[in-house]
Design an enzyme around this catalytic site. Structure first.
Site, PDB file in Angstrom:
ATOM      1  N   LEU A 127      30.878  27.385  45.525  1.00 30.86           N
ATOM      2  CA  LEU A 127      29.504  27.575  45.066  1.00 30.86           C
ATOM      3  C   LEU A 127      29.436  27.943  43.597  1.00 30.86           C
ATOM      4  CD1 LEU A 127      28.318  29.778  48.073  1.00 30.86           C
ATOM      5  CD2 LEU A 127      27.848  27.345  47.772  1.00 30.86           C
ATOM      6  N   ASP A 128      28.522  27.297  42.886  1.00 30.88           N
ATOM      7  CA  ASP A 128      28.167  27.730  41.543  1.00 30.88           C
ATOM      8  C   ASP A 128      27.332  29.012  41.678  1.00 30.88           C
ATOM      9  OD1 ASP A 128      27.664  27.622  38.721  1.00 30.88           O
ATOM     10  OD2 ASP A 128      25.686  26.806  39.185  1.00 30.88           O
ATOM     11  N   LYS A 129      27.259  29.807  40.618  1.00 26.52           N
ATOM     12  CA  LYS A 129      26.498  31.061  40.704  1.00 26.52           C
ATOM     13  C   LYS A 129      25.051  30.883  40.277  1.00 26.52           C
ATOM     14  CE  LYS A 129      26.735  34.481  37.648  1.00 26.52           C
ATOM     15  NZ  LYS A 129      25.320  34.848  37.391  1.00 26.52           N
TER      16      LYS A 129
END
Length: 458
Positions: free
Chosen positions: A79-81
């Protein structure tokens, strides 16, 4: 070809055995008619078609059937933040000025950030608009992925970004460098502003993790999946979010590093689902086993992904995985039914029960059975519409009631259709059992030839 071969062999065997041309032709025709390549051919595409429709109904755009099938075997979620786990609504919580005044710092930063699509640009521009500051046009704008931007403003070089960028464009004295490093270490996200060869100040920016992201991560973990956050933010910002969610993380990751991380997980045998929304996520989305973009993300991210979450809700990613698993399970059920049907009825059509019991399949009933097999596969695939993805609830109560009523009506319709099909198949099987029983010992009094035709040996 296999069925045609079986039909020819059965035809030849009965002809050689002396049962006559019409009898042998009837056997061959029965085999060809009762065999069901349609059910085998429909098993996968119908399930995928219903599955992609169900996904679209829930705000998940799946670009191909292959991607939907792959979702079933995902075991690692990357996951990207910013914009994926967080609300993508960063706020400036602190402003520190080294030279000039605060309005000048804001005006310089906002003028440079006007051409940027990065989420961190929004709060600076919003602050400038709130204070009604005059912004100037910049030249030679250049976005440096994972660091920030550089531009020319009024003939002076401007840089807005993290400490890595500032170190690359300025030669800072020890005291200023020490102050900047301390600010970067003590705050999750810091945007430094340099202009005319001097560090003018910095902004402390914070974003919050969404409730939807927390629920989605918990569901992924409940499904025994490994969840990892990949972010270009510093260690402090990454650790704060990762600790809140209880997941692994890697900070300071540049776009090429995200790509390398995805490749590393893939080479280790992991089936990765990469979820992101920015330009810097595009290479990783392409390299992942399944790439999934947030609907509010950049065009290049959406283009690179295999699926798009239209409602910008990470819980839909969980729903997509659940749907993928349901689709694969449905495909296996369809294939099993198609193979089971052929495995039972083709030998029957070949006449294996004729010598011991005098039973032959009438081609007319064979064609009816073939049609029922195809209908069974289609209706089994339609059961995917009953899958509960457990996604977000509508905020509008009236809409929620309407959706619930529609879903209830749809479920009732499907249950009725499937029940009718089950009754038809049950009746067909009972007729078959009844006829065989009659020929074996007159257990059931059903007229001979009602389901099957019996041919007397000449």
């Amino acid at each position: 070809p296999v069925v045609m071969g079986i039909a020819l062999i059965a035809f030849a065997v009965w002809l050689i055995a002396g049962y006559g041309m019409s009898f042998a032709v009837n056997i061959g025709v029965s085999v060809l008619v009762v065999s069901c390549p349609c059910a085998l051919g429909l098993a996968t595409p119908v399930a995928l078609m219903v599955g992609t429709g169900k996904a679209a109904e829930n705000g998940i755009l799946v670009k191909s059937g292959e991607a939907l099938q792959k979702l079933a075997s995902v075991d690692t979620v990357l996951l990207d933040k910013t914009g994926t786990l967080t609300a993508n609504k960063p706020k400036i919580t602190k402003t520190v000025v080294f030279s000039g005044d605060e309005n000048e710092l804001i005006a310089v930063a906002a003028s440079a950030e006007r051409q940027s699509s990065h989420p961190l640009a929004k709060p600076i521009i919003a602050l400038a608009e709130e204070r009604k500051l005059a912004l100037e046009n910049v030249e030679n704008y250049k976005a440096i992925q994972g660091q920030g931007l550089t531009a020319t403003l009024g003939g002076e070089e401007v840089a807005v970004g993290n400490l890595r960028l500032i170190k690359g464009v300025l030669s800072l004295d020890e005291e200023t460098l020490r102050t900047a490093e301390k600010a970067a270490e003590e705050n999750p996200t810091v945007l430094f502003v340099a202009c005319g060869g001097k560090l003018k100040g910095y902004f402390v920016v914070e974003d919050t993790v969404t409730e939807q992201a927390k629920k989605a991560v918990n569901e992924f973990k409940a499904m025994k999946m490994k969840v990892v956050m990949l972010t270009g933010d510093n260690e402090l910002a990454a650790k704060k979010v990762a600790d809140e969610l209880g997941i692994d993380y890697k900070a300071g990751v540049l776009p090429q590093d995200k790509y390398s991380e995805v490749v590393r997980y893939t080479e280790s045998g992991r089936k990765t689902l990469m979820v992101g929304d920015g330009v810097n996520d595009a290479p990783a989305l392409t390299a992942a086993y399944v790439g999934m973009a947030i609907g509010a993300g950049t065009d290049i991210a959406i283009e690179s992904a295999d699926a798009v979450l239209i409602k910008n809700d990470l819980r839909d990613a969980v729903g997509a995985v659940k749907l993928g698993k349901a689709v694969m399970r449905n495909i296996k059920e369809n294939l099993f039914w198609a193979f089971f049907y052929n495995a039972v009825l083709i030998p029957l059509a070949c006449g294996v029960l004729y010598i011991p019991f005098g039973v032959l399949m009438n081609p007319m009933y064979g064609s009816a059975a073939m049609s029922l097999s195809s209908v069974s596969v289609v209706l089994n695939a339609l059961r995917l519409n009953l899958v509960k993805l457990g996604n977000n609830k509508t905020e509008n109560k009236k809409s929620e009631v309407r959706v619930m009523k529609e879903n209830k009506t749809r479920k009732i319709d499907h249950i009725i259709i499937i029940s009718m099909l089950s009754v038809i198949n049950l009746v067909f099987v009972l007729f078959l059992i009844s006829e065989v029983s009659k020929l074996c010992g007159n257990f059931l009094q059903i007229p001979k030839g009602y389901i099957y035709s019996s041919y007397a040996r000449e």
